[in-house]
Scaffold this motif. Structure first.
Motif, PDB file in Angstrom:
ATOM      1  N   PHE A 294       0.832  -1.202   0.000  1.00 26.38           N
ATOM      2  CA  PHE A 294       0.000   0.000   0.000  1.00 26.38           C
ATOM      3  C   PHE A 294       0.868   1.253   0.000  1.00 26.38           C
ATOM      4  CE2 PHE A 294      -3.202   2.571   2.698  1.00 26.38           C
ATOM      5  CZ  PHE A 294      -3.692   3.184   1.572  1.00 26.38           C
ATOM      6  N   ALA A 295       1.874   1.288   0.874  1.00 27.16           N
ATOM      7  CA  ALA A 295       2.777   2.442   0.944  1.00 27.16           C
ATOM      8  C   ALA A 295       3.578   2.597  -0.346  1.00 27.16           C
ATOM      9  CB  ALA A 295       3.715   2.295   2.141  1.00 27.16           C
ATOM     10  N   THR A 296       3.974   1.464  -0.945  1.00 34.04           N
ATOM     11  CA  THR A 296       4.716   1.530  -2.210  1.00 34.04           C
ATOM     12  C   THR A 296       3.851   2.084  -3.334  1.00 34.04           C
ATOM     13  OG1 THR A 296       6.012  -0.395  -1.511  1.00 34.04           O
ATOM     14  CG2 THR A 296       6.070   0.174  -3.845  1.00 34.04           C
ATOM     15  N   CYS A 297       2.590   1.697  -3.352  1.00 34.84           N
ATOM     16  CA  CYS A 297       1.667   2.240  -4.366  1.00 34.84           C
ATOM     17  C   CYS A 297       1.505   3.750  -4.207  1.00 34.84           C
ATOM     18  CB  CYS A 297       0.314   1.540  -4.263  1.00 34.84           C
ATOM     19  SG  CYS A 297       0.310  -0.194  -4.777  1.00 34.84           S
ATOM     20  N   TRP A 298       1.444   4.215  -2.970  1.00 35.65           N
ATOM     21  CA  TRP A 298       1.332   5.654  -2.740  1.00 35.65           C
ATOM     22  C   TRP A 298       2.595   6.386  -3.190  1.00 35.65           C
ATOM     23  CZ3 TRP A 298      -1.316   9.772  -2.460  1.00 35.65           C
ATOM     24  CH2 TRP A 298      -2.628   9.766  -2.012  1.00 35.65           C
ATOM     25  N   ALA A 299       3.770   5.789  -2.909  1.00 37.00           N
ATOM     26  CA  ALA A 299       5.021   6.413  -3.358  1.00 37.00           C
ATOM     27  C   ALA A 299       5.062   6.495  -4.880  1.00 37.00           C
ATOM     28  CB  ALA A 299       6.210   5.616  -2.830  1.00 37.00           C
ATOM     29  N   ASP A 300       4.616   5.432  -5.538  1.00 33.99           N
ATOM     30  CA  ASP A 300       4.586   5.439  -6.994  1.00 33.99           C
ATOM     31  C   ASP A 300       3.613   6.493  -7.518  1.00 33.99           C
ATOM     32  OD1 ASP A 300       5.222   3.950  -9.628  1.00 33.99           O
ATOM     33  OD2 ASP A 300       3.037   3.955  -9.574  1.00 33.99           O
ATOM     34  N   CYS A 342      -2.483  14.936  10.620  1.00 33.96           N
ATOM     35  CA  CYS A 342      -3.107  13.885  11.423  1.00 33.96           C
ATOM     36  C   CYS A 342      -4.303  13.271  10.691  1.00 33.96           C
ATOM     37  CB  CYS A 342      -3.542  14.446  12.766  1.00 33.96           C
ATOM     38  SG  CYS A 342      -2.192  14.817  13.901  1.00 33.96           S
ATOM     39  N   LEU A 343      -5.082  14.106  10.023  1.00 35.71           N
ATOM     40  CA  LEU A 343      -6.224  13.597   9.261  1.00 35.71           C
ATOM     41  C   LEU A 343      -5.766  12.665   8.147  1.00 35.71           C
ATOM     42  CD1 LEU A 343      -8.415  16.832   8.997  1.00 35.71           C
ATOM     43  CD2 LEU A 343      -9.013  14.747  10.215  1.00 35.71           C
ATOM     44  N   GLN A 344      -4.719  13.054   7.418  1.00 37.54           N
ATOM     45  CA  GLN A 344      -4.210  12.206   6.343  1.00 37.54           C
ATOM     46  C   GLN A 344      -3.648  10.902   6.894  1.00 37.54           C
ATOM     47  OE1 GLN A 344      -4.416  11.921   3.256  1.00 37.54           O
ATOM     48  NE2 GLN A 344      -2.784  10.455   2.798  1.00 37.54           N
ATOM     49  N   LEU A 345      -2.929  10.965   8.016  1.00 38.23           N
ATOM     50  CA  LEU A 345      -2.356   9.749   8.603  1.00 38.23           C
ATOM     51  C   LEU A 345      -3.467   8.801   9.061  1.00 38.23           C
ATOM     52  CD1 LEU A 345       0.090   8.148   9.563  1.00 38.23           C
ATOM     53  CD2 LEU A 345       0.017   9.451  11.712  1.00 38.23           C
ATOM     54  N   CYS A 346      -4.482   9.329   9.715  1.00 40.36           N
ATOM     55  CA  CYS A 346      -5.599   8.477  10.150  1.00 40.36           C
ATOM     56  C   CYS A 346      -6.347   7.884   8.961  1.00 40.36           C
ATOM     57  CB  CYS A 346      -6.547   9.281  11.030  1.00 40.36           C
ATOM     58  SG  CYS A 346      -5.870   9.712  12.647  1.00 40.36           S
ATOM     59  N   HIS A 347      -6.504   8.673   7.895  1.00 38.55           N
ATOM     60  CA  HIS A 347      -7.155   8.171   6.686  1.00 38.55           C
ATOM     61  C   HIS A 347      -6.339   7.036   6.072  1.00 38.55           C
ATOM     62  CE1 HIS A 347     -10.245   9.957   3.649  1.00 38.55           C
ATOM     63  NE2 HIS A 347     -10.549   8.748   4.048  1.00 38.55           N
ATOM     64  N   PHE A 348      -5.020   7.213   6.024  1.00 41.18           N
ATOM     65  CA  PHE A 348      -4.141   6.179   5.485  1.00 41.18           C
ATOM     66  C   PHE A 348      -4.239   4.902   6.320  1.00 41.18           C
ATOM     67  CE2 PHE A 348      -0.103   3.957   5.365  1.00 41.18           C
ATOM     68  CZ  PHE A 348       0.173   3.870   4.000  1.00 41.18           C
ATOM     69  N   LEU A 349      -4.185   5.023   7.645  1.00 44.11           N
ATOM     70  CA  LEU A 349      -4.235   3.841   8.511  1.00 44.11           C
ATOM     71  C   LEU A 349      -5.589   3.149   8.429  1.00 44.11           C
ATOM     72  CD1 LEU A 349      -2.357   5.208  11.663  1.00 44.11           C
ATOM     73  CD2 LEU A 349      -1.475   3.688   9.870  1.00 44.11           C
ATOM     74  N   THR A 350      -6.664   3.923   8.266  1.00 46.13           N
ATOM     75  CA  THR A 350      -7.998   3.321   8.134  1.00 46.13           C
ATOM     76  C   THR A 350      -8.071   2.409   6.919  1.00 46.13           C
ATOM     77  OG1 THR A 350      -9.015   5.242   9.204  1.00 46.13           O
ATOM     78  CG2 THR A 350     -10.450   3.829   7.885  1.00 46.13           C
ATOM     79  N   PHE A 351      -7.567   2.894   5.785  1.00 45.42           N
ATOM     80  CA  PHE A 351      -7.599   2.063   4.577  1.00 45.42           C
ATOM     81  C   PHE A 351      -6.547   0.961   4.632  1.00 45.42           C
ATOM     82  CE2 PHE A 351     -10.366   5.226   2.826  1.00 45.42           C
ATOM     83  CZ  PHE A 351     -11.085   4.543   1.856  1.00 45.42           C
ATOM     84  N   ALA A 352      -5.447   1.194   5.334  1.00 39.35           N
ATOM     85  CA  ALA A 352      -4.454   0.126   5.482  1.00 39.35           C
ATOM     86  C   ALA A 352      -5.047  -1.065   6.220  1.00 39.35           C
ATOM     87  CB  ALA A 352      -3.229   0.650   6.223  1.00 39.35           C
ATOM     88  N   ILE A 353      -5.990  -0.819   7.126  1.00 39.81           N
ATOM     89  CA  ILE A 353      -6.624  -1.895   7.876  1.00 39.81           C
ATOM     90  C   ILE A 353      -7.800  -2.497   7.113  1.00 39.81           C
ATOM     91  CG2 ILE A 353      -7.900  -2.427   9.992  1.00 39.81           C
ATOM     92  CD1 ILE A 353      -6.256  -0.228  11.368  1.00 39.81           C
ATOM     93  N   LEU A 354      -8.657  -1.632   6.549  1.00 42.59           N
ATOM     94  CA  LEU A 354      -9.894  -2.118   5.918  1.00 42.59           C
ATOM     95  C   LEU A 354      -9.691  -2.572   4.482  1.00 42.59           C
ATOM     96  CD1 LEU A 354     -12.422   0.565   7.204  1.00 42.59           C
ATOM     97  CD2 LEU A 354     -11.997  -1.713   8.126  1.00 42.59           C
ATOM     98  N   MET A 355      -9.016  -1.771   3.685  1.00 40.90           N
ATOM     99  CA  MET A 355      -8.888  -2.028   2.258  1.00 40.90           C
ATOM    100  C   MET A 355      -7.641  -1.304   1.737  1.00 40.90           C
ATOM    101  SD  MET A 355     -11.841  -1.542  -0.645  1.00 40.90           S
ATOM    102  CE  MET A 355     -11.901   0.236  -0.445  1.00 40.90           C
ATOM    103  N   PRO A 356      -6.481  -1.956   1.732  1.00 45.27           N
ATOM    104  CA  PRO A 356      -5.216  -1.262   1.422  1.00 45.27           C
ATOM    105  C   PRO A 356      -5.083  -0.876  -0.055  1.00 45.27           C
ATOM    106  CG  PRO A 356      -4.810  -3.599   1.709  1.00 45.27           C
ATOM    107  CD  PRO A 356      -6.253  -3.375   2.052  1.00 45.27           C
TER     108      PRO A 356
END
Length: 399
Positions: A294-300, A342-356
């Protein structure tokens, strides 16, 4: 004849009422124009120039993006037509859903189709034109709210204007304005919530408004309920008490309970299908590997579509500047920008858990496309000023 006299009086009365309505509307617009003029006159000239410069850049960016995505050609994503279908059914039948006999069927957003339904109910413009005008206006508003937050955090006018301008021309962020999706509305509501939560007064009223804007963001995208954690994490920085945190949580909790009653606790009807679609190819992959992918896709995405780079080496340099920008933001206690991070980090973690997955154009966590280049710019400026200050001290020692 009384009937004849009555029939003659009706058009006159109707005409008088129409003229009175037109006169009152004209008076209202004059009052709004006068208040706007007084507000601009009271603003310092550098701040006015900052907003004017940002507006010019935004208009140029919208004109440029419409060359590649003509408004008459429809939408670049087929998901946008689902919102149009839900909006049309809501305008014609009063049922908010893709199927007229099933409320909330196929509707991943509640507030966005209601706004689109205004076109089918009153204006009857081509759907792509009305939606692009709506999202274009939200794109402009979001940029100026972001600039307002930077200026209120104490950034000087030049740095704030350049940071907001660089964010306004980020590739995917401009594309959201013509994508037909709800992204620009979501980001605007999150910016309003962050501005209220980081307000200098730190009053109960601003905390309640922050929660109300977040509740509206939940109406746009249900996963925004998890972003209450961002307000909790930044409560100490924004000098918020426990009572104010409860006031901020109350509108969101009310919206979540209302949504649970409407959906019978089932959540969005498309969640299960989307999770199957995105997780089908990741069967047997560990949770850590999914998050890393997920993090690699965001970097790309940030490298190729936000910065327009072909090689990742230069991207990591810009990403390093962005990390420095986040560190300086925390160190200098820039409250609005800290809340947005903080909003962006929480949004990222939410999708990392539910749907990466980041979604088309990064639309599932869209604040990242707006914040990345401004943070990199602020980080680069901070490093250059630090180096210049050390050079100046060393030069004074020599002399």
């Amino acid at each position: 004849c009384p009937q004849l006299q009555f029939s003659r009086r009706v058009p006159v009365c109707a005409h008088v009422r129409r003229s009175q309505n037109v006169g009152s509307m004209a008076l209202t617009w004059r009052k709004l124009a006068w208040r706007l003029a007084r507000t601009l006159h009271a603003m310092p000239m550098p701040r006015v120039l900052s907003h004017v410069a940002l507006l010019l850049v935004q208009v140029a960016a919208l004109v440029w993006i419409t060359r590649f995505t003509p408004l008459a050609a429809g939408f670049p994503l087929d998901d946008a037509w689902i919102h149009q279908l839900v909006a049309r059914n809501f305008a014609t039948t009063g049922v908010l859903g893709a199927l007229p006999d099933r409320p909330l069927s196929g509707a991943t957003s509640l507030l966005y189709p209601c706004l689109l339904a205004l076109n089918f109910r009153f204006f009857e413009l081509p759907p792509s034109l009305f939606t692009s005008l709506l999202n274009g206006g939200l794109y402009v508003l979001a940029g100026h709210l972001f600039l307002l937050g930077l200026l209120r955090d104490g950034q000087n006018h030049l740095d704030a204007t350049l940071a907001a301008t660089l964010g306004a021309i980020s590739g995917n962020w401009v594309w959201f304005a013509v994508s037909g999706m709800e992204v620009s509305l979501l980001v605007t509501l999150l910016l309003l919530s962050a501005l209220q939560w980081a307000a200098p007064s730190a009053s109960t009223r601003s905390a309640t408004f922050a929660g109300a804007w977040l509740a509206l963001a939940f109406g746009v995208r249900p996963e925004a309920a998890a972003l209450l954690l961002a307000l909790l994490c930044s409560a100490r920085l924004c000098r918020r008490s426990l009572r104010q945190l409860v006031c901020a949580a109350a509108p969101l909790l009310l919206a979540v309970l209302s949504y649970a009653v409407l959906t019978a606790g089932g959540g969005p009807s498309t969640t299960r299908g989307r999770r199957w679609m995105w997780l089908e190819g990741l069967q047997g992959v560990s949770a850590e590997a999914r998050v890393l992918n997920f993090a690699t896709c965001w970097a790309d995405r940030l490298a190729h579509y936000v910065l327009g780079l072909q090689e990742l080496e230069l991207f990591w340099l810009v990403a390093g500047f962005a990390v420095v920008g986040v560190v300086l933001t925390l160190d200098e206690r820039r409250r609005t920008l800290c809340v947005l991070c903080c909003l962006q980090l929480c949004h990222f973690l939410t999708f990392a858990i539910l749907m990466p997955t980041e979604g088309h154009g990064g639309r599932y966590q869209p604040l990242g496309t707006l914040l990345f280049i401004p943070l990199a710019w602020l980080g680069a400026v901070g490093i250059s000023r630090l180096l210049l200050a050390r050079y100046a001290r060393a030069h004074r020692r020599v002399w």
